[in-house]
Design a protein around this motif. Structure first.
Motif, PDB file in Angstrom:
ATOM      1  N   ALA A  27       0.829  -1.206   0.000  1.00 14.04           N
ATOM      2  CA  ALA A  27       0.000   0.000   0.000  1.00 14.04           C
ATOM      3  C   ALA A  27       0.867   1.262   0.000  1.00 14.04           C
ATOM      4  O   ALA A  27       0.605   2.211  -0.753  1.00 14.04           O
ATOM      5  N   ARG A  28       1.897   1.255   0.838  1.00 13.34           N
ATOM      6  CA  ARG A  28       2.772   2.434   0.927  1.00 13.34           C
ATOM      7  C   ARG A  28       3.514   2.663  -0.394  1.00 13.34           C
ATOM      8  O   ARG A  28       3.560   3.791  -0.904  1.00 13.34           O
ATOM      9  N   LEU A  29       4.076   1.588  -0.953  1.00 11.94           N
ATOM     10  CA  LEU A  29       4.804   1.724  -2.218  1.00 11.94           C
ATOM     11  C   LEU A  29       3.867   2.118  -3.357  1.00 11.94           C
ATOM     12  O   LEU A  29       4.258   2.861  -4.255  1.00 11.94           O
ATOM     13  N   SER A  30       2.630   1.615  -3.335  1.00 11.04           N
ATOM     14  CA  SER A  30       1.649   1.945  -4.379  1.00 11.04           C
ATOM     15  C   SER A  30       1.283   3.422  -4.345  1.00 11.04           C
ATOM     16  O   SER A  30       1.066   4.039  -5.390  1.00 11.04           O
ATOM     17  N   GLU A  31       1.200   3.988  -3.139  1.00 10.03           N
ATOM     18  CA  GLU A  31       0.913   5.423  -3.014  1.00 10.03           C
ATOM     19  C   GLU A  31       2.046   6.247  -3.603  1.00 10.03           C
ATOM     20  O   GLU A  31       1.812   7.252  -4.266  1.00 10.03           O
ATOM     21  N   ILE A  40       7.479  -1.922  -9.020  1.00  9.77           N
ATOM     22  CA  ILE A  40       8.346  -3.106  -8.978  1.00  9.77           C
ATOM     23  C   ILE A  40       9.780  -2.702  -8.635  1.00  9.77           C
ATOM     24  O   ILE A  40      10.414  -3.319  -7.778  1.00  9.77           O
ATOM     25  N   LYS A  41      10.271  -1.668  -9.285  1.00  2.00           N
ATOM     26  CA  LYS A  41      11.639  -1.211  -9.008  1.00  2.00           C
ATOM     27  C   LYS A  41      11.799  -0.796  -7.548  1.00  2.00           C
ATOM     28  O   LYS A  41      12.789  -1.145  -6.899  1.00  2.00           O
ATOM     29  N   ASP A  42      10.820  -0.070  -7.027  1.00  2.00           N
ATOM     30  CA  ASP A  42      10.885   0.361  -5.631  1.00  2.00           C
ATOM     31  C   ASP A  42      10.769  -0.821  -4.677  1.00  2.00           C
ATOM     32  O   ASP A  42      11.415  -0.837  -3.631  1.00  2.00           O
ATOM     33  N   ALA A  43       9.939  -1.794  -5.021  1.00  2.00           N
ATOM     34  CA  ALA A  43       9.783  -2.970  -4.164  1.00  2.00           C
ATOM     35  C   ALA A  43      11.107  -3.725  -4.048  1.00  2.00           C
ATOM     36  O   ALA A  43      11.519  -4.107  -2.944  1.00  2.00           O
ATOM     37  N   PHE A  44      11.774  -3.940  -5.152  1.00  2.00           N
ATOM     38  CA  PHE A  44      13.066  -4.631  -5.115  1.00  2.00           C
ATOM     39  C   PHE A  44      14.093  -3.818  -4.333  1.00  2.00           C
ATOM     40  O   PHE A  44      14.850  -4.369  -3.527  1.00  2.00           O
ATOM     41  N   ALA A  45      14.118  -2.509  -4.568  1.00  2.00           N
ATOM     42  CA  ALA A  45      15.089  -1.653  -3.868  1.00  2.00           C
ATOM     43  C   ALA A  45      14.803  -1.607  -2.375  1.00  2.00           C
ATOM     44  O   ALA A  45      15.727  -1.695  -1.552  1.00  2.00           O
ATOM     45  N   THR A  46      13.540  -1.473  -2.000  1.00  2.00           N
ATOM     46  CA  THR A  46      13.168  -1.352  -0.595  1.00  2.00           C
ATOM     47  C   THR A  46      13.355  -2.656   0.167  1.00  2.00           C
ATOM     48  O   THR A  46      13.904  -2.664   1.268  1.00  2.00           O
TER      49      THR A  46
END
Length: 96
Positions: A27-31, A40-46
């Motif tokens: 939810a946070r990354l989607s916002e 996807i890029k942020d999910a892998f990085a985070t």
């Protein structure tokens, strides 16, 4: 030397904490990144601390598309599944 054993992987995979956290992270990354590729890029990085490779990006995009086709599934549910997978990734649970 292994830093995780099968029992730990199963416990993490079925953990209520992991399932709840996956939804909150998605939810946070989607916002922050509503576009799929950016998410996807942020999910892998985070989660994994890495830049997503082209093959991983393609596989993740395909997985999100497949999850969205499931009954009672929306974008956030599909993204939660992806985050859950990354939280169970060997690079997340292995101390190097």
């Amino acid at each position: 030397d292994a830093s995780i054993v099968p029992q730990q992987a199963l416990a993490l995979s079925n953990s209520a904490l992991v399932l709840e956290s996956a939804g909150q992270i998605a939810a946070r990354l989607s916002e922050q990144r509503p576009e799929e590729e950016a998410f996807i890029k942020d999910a892998f990085a985070t989660i994994l601390g890495i830049e997503v490779a082209a093959a991983e990006l393609n596989a993740s995009t395909e997985a999100l598309s497949d999850w969205k086709k499931l009954p009672n599934t929306n974008d956030l549910t599909a993204r939660t599944h992806l985050v859950w997978v990354l939280l169970n990734h060997n690079d997340f649970v292995t101390v190097r």
